[in-house]
Design an enzyme around this catalytic site. Structure first.
Site, PDB file in Angstrom:
ATOM      1  N   ASN A 160       1.324   3.717  18.829  1.00  0.00           N
ATOM      2  CA  ASN A 160       1.973   2.801  17.824  1.00  0.00           C
ATOM      3  C   ASN A 160       3.289   2.107  18.592  1.00  0.00           C
ATOM      4  O   ASN A 160       3.844   2.892  19.179  1.00  0.00           O
ATOM      5  CB  ASN A 160       2.021   3.414  16.398  1.00  0.00           C
ATOM      6  CG  ASN A 160       2.718   2.523  15.495  1.00  0.00           C
ATOM      7  OD1 ASN A 160       1.797   1.565  15.389  1.00  0.00           O
ATOM      8  ND2 ASN A 160       3.686   2.709  14.672  1.00  0.00           N
ATOM      9  N   GLY A 210      -1.879   1.683  16.360  1.00  0.00           N
ATOM     10  CA  GLY A 210      -1.481   1.453  14.757  1.00  0.00           C
ATOM     11  C   GLY A 210      -1.179   2.867  14.251  1.00  0.00           C
ATOM     12  O   GLY A 210      -1.930   3.743  14.429  1.00  0.00           O
ATOM     13  N   ALA A 263      -3.515   0.819   7.013  1.00  0.00           N
ATOM     14  CA  ALA A 263      -4.836   1.004   7.389  1.00  0.00           C
ATOM     15  C   ALA A 263      -5.156   1.756   8.743  1.00  0.00           C
ATOM     16  O   ALA A 263      -6.210   2.437   8.410  1.00  0.00           O
ATOM     17  CB  ALA A 263      -5.377  -0.527   7.977  1.00  0.00           C
ATOM     18  N   LYS A 266       0.749  -1.227   0.058  1.00  0.00           N
ATOM     19  CA  LYS A 266      -0.048   0.094  -0.159  1.00  0.00           C
ATOM     20  C   LYS A 266       0.791   1.337   0.008  1.00  0.00           C
ATOM     21  O   LYS A 266       0.518   2.304  -0.675  1.00  0.00           O
ATOM     22  CB  LYS A 266      -0.830   0.111   1.066  1.00  0.00           C
ATOM     23  CG  LYS A 266      -2.281  -1.058   1.072  1.00  0.00           C
ATOM     24  CD  LYS A 266      -2.907  -0.754   2.374  1.00  0.00           C
ATOM     25  CE  LYS A 266      -3.884  -2.019   2.471  1.00  0.00           C
ATOM     26  NZ  LYS A 266      -4.760  -2.315   3.557  1.00  0.00           N
ATOM     27  N   ASP A 270      -9.819   2.316   2.872  1.00  0.00           N
ATOM     28  CA  ASP A 270      -9.833   1.566   4.302  1.00  0.00           C
ATOM     29  C   ASP A 270     -10.659   2.505   5.311  1.00  0.00           C
ATOM     30  O   ASP A 270     -11.416   1.927   5.989  1.00  0.00           O
ATOM     31  CB  ASP A 270      -8.458   1.315   4.762  1.00  0.00           C
ATOM     32  CG  ASP A 270      -7.654   0.200   4.052  1.00  0.00           C
ATOM     33  OD1 ASP A 270      -8.335  -0.480   3.256  1.00  0.00           O
ATOM     34  OD2 ASP A 270      -6.358   0.254   4.108  1.00  0.00           O
TER      35      ASP A 270
HETATM   36  N1  LIG Z   1     -10.676  -5.002   7.411  1.00  0.00           N
HETATM   37  C1  LIG Z   1     -10.235  -4.511   6.282  1.00  0.00           C
HETATM   38  O1  LIG Z   1     -10.901  -3.987   5.389  1.00  0.00           O
HETATM   39  C2  LIG Z   1      -8.605  -4.350   6.262  1.00  0.00           C
HETATM   40  C3  LIG Z   1      -8.423  -3.506   5.410  1.00  0.00           C
HETATM   41  C4  LIG Z   1      -6.952  -3.116   5.277  1.00  0.00           C
HETATM   42  C5  LIG Z   1      -6.212  -3.860   6.189  1.00  0.00           C
HETATM   43  N2  LIG Z   1      -6.575  -4.471   7.317  1.00  0.00           N
HETATM   44  C6  LIG Z   1      -5.970  -5.343   8.280  1.00  0.00           C
HETATM   45  O2  LIG Z   1      -5.169  -4.204   8.923  1.00  0.00           O
HETATM   46  C7  LIG Z   1      -4.167  -4.819   9.193  1.00  0.00           C
HETATM   47  C8  LIG Z   1      -2.635  -4.048   9.143  1.00  0.00           C
HETATM   48  O3  LIG Z   1      -2.394  -3.730   7.790  1.00  0.00           O
HETATM   49  P1  LIG Z   1      -1.857  -2.385   7.331  1.00  0.00           P
HETATM   50  O4  LIG Z   1      -1.934  -2.600   5.852  1.00  0.00           O
HETATM   51  O5  LIG Z   1      -2.081  -1.179   8.041  1.00  0.00           O
HETATM   52  O6  LIG Z   1      -0.228  -2.878   7.599  1.00  0.00           O
HETATM   53  P2  LIG Z   1       1.002  -1.929   7.763  1.00  0.00           P
HETATM   54  O7  LIG Z   1       0.925  -0.786   7.030  1.00  0.00           O
HETATM   55  O8  LIG Z   1       2.175  -3.018   7.711  1.00  0.00           O
HETATM   56  O9  LIG Z   1       1.012  -1.561   9.266  1.00  0.00           O
HETATM   57  C9  LIG Z   1       0.972  -2.677  10.224  1.00  0.00           C
HETATM   58  C10 LIG Z   1       0.846  -1.862  11.882  1.00  0.00           C
HETATM   59  O10 LIG Z   1       0.932  -2.858  12.665  1.00  0.00           O
HETATM   60  C11 LIG Z   1       1.779  -2.672  13.892  1.00  0.00           C
HETATM   61  N3  LIG Z   1       2.468  -3.939  13.997  1.00  0.00           N
HETATM   62  C12 LIG Z   1       2.582  -4.917  13.296  1.00  0.00           C
HETATM   63  N4  LIG Z   1       3.168  -6.016  14.107  1.00  0.00           N
HETATM   64  C13 LIG Z   1       3.000  -5.614  15.447  1.00  0.00           C
HETATM   65  C14 LIG Z   1       3.755  -5.930  16.602  1.00  0.00           C
HETATM   66  N5  LIG Z   1       4.265  -7.203  16.635  1.00  0.00           N
HETATM   67  N6  LIG Z   1       3.505  -5.595  17.692  1.00  0.00           N
HETATM   68  C15 LIG Z   1       2.940  -4.041  17.426  1.00  0.00           C
HETATM   69  N7  LIG Z   1       2.818  -3.505  16.496  1.00  0.00           N
HETATM   70  C16 LIG Z   1       2.783  -4.224  15.627  1.00  0.00           C
HETATM   71  C17 LIG Z   1       2.741  -1.898  13.001  1.00  0.00           C
HETATM   72  O11 LIG Z   1       3.418  -1.167  14.009  1.00  0.00           O
HETATM   73  P3  LIG Z   1       4.898  -0.274  13.579  1.00  0.00           P
HETATM   74  O12 LIG Z   1       4.663   0.943  12.876  1.00  0.00           O
HETATM   75  O13 LIG Z   1       5.747  -0.193  14.754  1.00  0.00           O
HETATM   76  O14 LIG Z   1       5.572  -1.470  12.577  1.00  0.00           O
HETATM   77  C18 LIG Z   1       1.726  -0.685  12.223  1.00  0.00           C
HETATM   78  O15 LIG Z   1       1.286   0.187  13.040  1.00  0.00           O
HETATM   79  C19 LIG Z   1      -3.748  -6.368   8.710  1.00  0.00           C
HETATM   80  O16 LIG Z   1      -4.264  -7.114   9.336  1.00  0.00           O
HETATM   81  C20 LIG Z   1      -4.628  -6.122   7.553  1.00  0.00           C
HETATM   82  O17 LIG Z   1      -5.367  -7.406   7.152  1.00  0.00           O
HETATM   83  C21 LIG Z   1      -8.052  -4.760   7.320  1.00  0.00           C
END
Ligand SMILES: NC(=O)c1ccc[n+]([C@@H]2O[C@H](COP(=O)([O-])OP(=O)(O)OC[C@H]3O[C@@H](n4cnc5c(N)ncnc54)[C@H](OP(=O)(O)O)[C@@H]3O)[C@@H](O)[C@H]2O)c1
Length: 260
Positions: A156, A132, A136, A71, A108
């Site tokens: 975060n 976060g 997303a 993304k 999103d």
């Molecule tokens: N329901 C829906 O329509 C929808 C749509 C989009 C996404 N999602 C879901 O949203 C989630 C995040 O996606 P994204 O696109 O935002 O990913 P992303 O841009 O990679 O962001 C990941 C986020 O999670 C945090 N994180 C990851 N591992 C962690 C850990 N072990 N401990 C603490 N924080 C952690 C990261 O913190 P850091 O910044 O510190 O790395 C960051 O804030 C996924 O599960 C995805 O499937 C759902």
């Protein structure tokens, strides 16, 4: 039925096995009688640029839906970004215009807020904690502020990202109460997990569930499992829970509308 007139919408992800959007997107196209089809494609990050360039060259590509981990990086490959995509610097959809140029969008957040409202939860006036600051979460933060939450705290793991996002949002919503803070859920009306925590067995909980208050709305972006450990714990504490699936179900109509 796929024909020579069908417009193609690849979904780009890596890995791709968990995606739910194609089934919902294709069902929405059928419902609207649109001749468009989505197929999930597993694209490694080092091949993203080549892949997007290839689809740019194809006349019957309507656009691309983009998810983890692309993304953020795909935003730089667009010729322009509109709406929340412009603010958060990330896209989850790209429309291929007739001249082959690419317009990035990000739904999103709008999908998340539409999902809340669809379940009868109005975010306007709520004190919100968002855990976060990734793709997303950034979209969710923008949409919650647009919906008129009374205040937004962003927590975060990498605090600098929360501070950066809070600063960017404060420029767009100068009258809103926005801060980067800690993930203590006490005292909030709405607590949102906007991280990937909960997708995998053994993940830590995004907040200390012992600090959740009865009646608080606890919402997820994580879609699988359907009831994440956070939602299970929150429900046991008397919170109102909101599943991640609501976000994609409401978002899919926005994605189809952006391309049609
Ligand atoms: N329901 C829906 O329509 C929808 C749509 C989009 C996404 N999602 C879901 O949203 C989630 C995040 O996606 P994204 O696109 O935002 O990913 P992303 O841009 O990679 O962001 C990941 C986020 O999670 C945090 N994180 C990851 N591992 C962690 C850990 N072990 N401990 C603490 N924080 C952690 C990261 O913190 P850091 O910044 O510190 O790395 C960051 O804030 C996924 O599960 C995805 O499937 C759902």
């Amino acid at each position: 039925m796929i024909s020579g007139k069908t417009r193609f919408v690849p979904l780009l992800a890596h890995p791709v096995h968990h995606v739910r959007t194609p089934a919902l997107f294709n069902a929405e196209c059928t419902r609207q009688e649109l001749d468009m089809v989505m197929v999930p494609l597993d694209v490694r990050p080092d091949m993203l640029e080549h892949t997007v360039a290839g689809f740019r060259a194809m006349e019957n590509v309507a656009g691309m839906v983009v998810t983890i981990p692309h993304k953020g990086s795909v935003a730089a490959l667009c010729d322009r970004k509109v709406g929340a995509a412009d603010l958060v610097g990330a896209c989850n959809i790209i429309r291929r215009e007739r001249d082959g140029s690419l317009t990035g969008g990000m739904f999103d957040g709008e999908g998340f807020v539409a999902g809340l409202r669809h379940q009868g939860f109005e975010p306007k006036g709520l004190r919100a904690l968002l855990v976060g600051a990734g793709g997303a979460a950034s979209g969710v933060a923008h949409a919650l502020l647009q919906a008129g939450v009374a205040g937004l705290t962003i927590a975060n793991r990498s605090r600098d990202k929360a501070e950066h996002l809070a600063g960017e949002l404060a420029r767009v919503f100068p009258d809103a109460r926005i801060s980067a803070g800690v993930s203590d859920p006490a005292g909030y009306d709405l607590v949102v997990n906007g991280t990937a925590l909960g997708m995998h067995e053994g993940d830590a909980l995004p907040v200390d569930v012992e600090r959740l208050e009865r009646g608080t709305i606890v919402a997820e972006v994580v879609m699988q499992p359907d009831m994440t450990p956070l939602l299970v714990a929150a429900e046991a504490r008397g919170c109102r829970v909101h599943k991640g699936t609501n976000m994609i179900e409401q978002q899919v109509r926005l994605l189809v509308d952006f391309l049609k």
